[in-house]
Design an enzyme around this catalytic site. Structure first.
Site, PDB file in Angstrom:
ATOM      1  N   GLU A  43      24.682  14.095  -9.299  1.00  0.00           N
ATOM      2  CA  GLU A  43      23.073  13.798  -8.634  1.00  0.00           C
ATOM      3  C   GLU A  43      23.064  12.789  -7.919  1.00  0.00           C
ATOM      4  OE1 GLU A  43      20.364  10.426 -11.320  1.00  0.00           O
ATOM      5  OE2 GLU A  43      22.269   9.703 -11.203  1.00  0.00           O
ATOM      6  N   LYS A 116      15.706  14.623 -15.686  1.00  0.00           N
ATOM      7  CA  LYS A 116      16.223  13.259 -15.881  1.00  0.00           C
ATOM      8  C   LYS A 116      15.138  12.232 -17.095  1.00  0.00           C
ATOM      9  CE  LYS A 116      18.958   9.285 -15.097  1.00  0.00           C
ATOM     10  NZ  LYS A 116      19.297   8.672 -13.427  1.00  0.00           N
ATOM     11  N   CYS A 158      22.982  11.470 -15.490  1.00  0.00           N
ATOM     12  CA  CYS A 158      23.695  10.758 -15.525  1.00  0.00           C
ATOM     13  C   CYS A 158      23.067   9.255 -16.620  1.00  0.00           C
ATOM     14  CB  CYS A 158      22.771   9.348 -14.376  1.00  0.00           C
ATOM     15  SG  CYS A 158      24.134   7.968 -13.825  1.00  0.00           S
TER      16      CYS A 158
END
Length: 274
Positions: A43, A116, A158
């Protein structure tokens, strides 16, 4: 493709996009020279800004820009499938970008994009660290599982790791391999990173390529590192503790099929609430 070498790239990215792309290129080349066919960047690989608004200035239009051009060229040059960590792509909301994870095939063609979904709006316990990604990032809406020569590849980023229901939906459409570009903080990573990565592999009986940021950043942040590749039984095949580097491990489709056949937990799912 029944067997292939996978790679997770670990970086300690800074605020200069050009420098980060040079470092990413160096590490990708190293992975490709060792035989990697699928490479996953972390990321924020191209930018860990000094302040959150830096990503707005570096934001690119979908389909064009120096970061996206770099990913396409690099995948084509090394004839690899490349998961481009996340990069800022302008969204619909004014003053915000998407944290987009784009995938290029071995011809350099973009074949997938995941934005995301879960944004990191937290105060880290035991520290003075505060994060509010939603101030500058527009959340994605849809999960993505896509076909590759290696199997069905799922993409998450994440903080998504903490939401197992997302992965259940991805398993339901045949996910075999999971890529998780990340930038886990040192504190939360020490507490939960390995637990979460291995749990996602175990409960979904899949290979997981978890590429993390790892080190100290010029914005004062410290990330946990420990990028790893985990097999469907939860075995950590390879990892790197800290600093920039390449984590390599073999993907074995026969191993995946054998584990799923001997331990068919995905066939036993019963979801109901009384």
């Amino acid at each position: 493709m029944r067997k292939a070498l996978f790679a997770a790239i670990q970086m300690a990215s800074g605020p200069n996009v050009g420098s980060n792309l040079i470092e990413a290129g160096r590490l990708i080349e190293k992975a490709a020279q060792q035989g990697a066919r699928l490479v996953v960047l972390p990321e924020n690989f191209a930018l860990m800004g000094k302040q959150d608004s830096d990503k707005l200035e570096a934001g690119e239009d979908d389909g064009k820009g120096p970061i996206q051009d770099f990913l396409a060229r690099t995948a084509e040059r090394h004839k690899i499938w490349l998961v481009g960590g996340t990069l800022p792509i302008r969204g619909q909301a004014p003053g915000k970008v998407r944290a987009a994870c784009v995938v290029h095939d071995d011809k350099g063609q973009r074949v997938g994009r995941y934005d995301k979904i879960h944004l990191f709006d937290v105060s880290v316990p035991g520290t003075e660290e505060h994060y509010k990604e939603s101030a500058t990032i527009e959340a994605g809406e849809n999960a993505l599982v896509m076909d590759t020569p290696f199997g069905r590849l799922g993409l998450t980023v994440c903080y998504d790791l903490r939401f197992p229901e997302l992965y259940r939906q991805m398993s339901a459409v045949g996910m075999d391999i999971l890529a998780v570009p990340s930038a886990f903080t040192a504190r939360t990573g020490a507490a939960h990173w390995e637990i979460l990565v291995r749990a996602r592999s175990v409960e979904n009986l899949c290979y997981t390529i978890a590429a993390n940021q790892g080190g100290f950043h010029l914005n004062g942040r410290e990330t946990y590192g420990n990028s790893m590749i985990v097999d469907p039984w939860g075995v950590v095949l390879a990892r790197q503790a800290q600093g920039a580097g390449v984590v390599l491990a073999e993907y074995d489709r026969d191993r995946l099929d054998k584990v799923r056949s001997a331990f068919p937990a995905l066939e036993h799912i019963k979801l109901f609430c009384r």
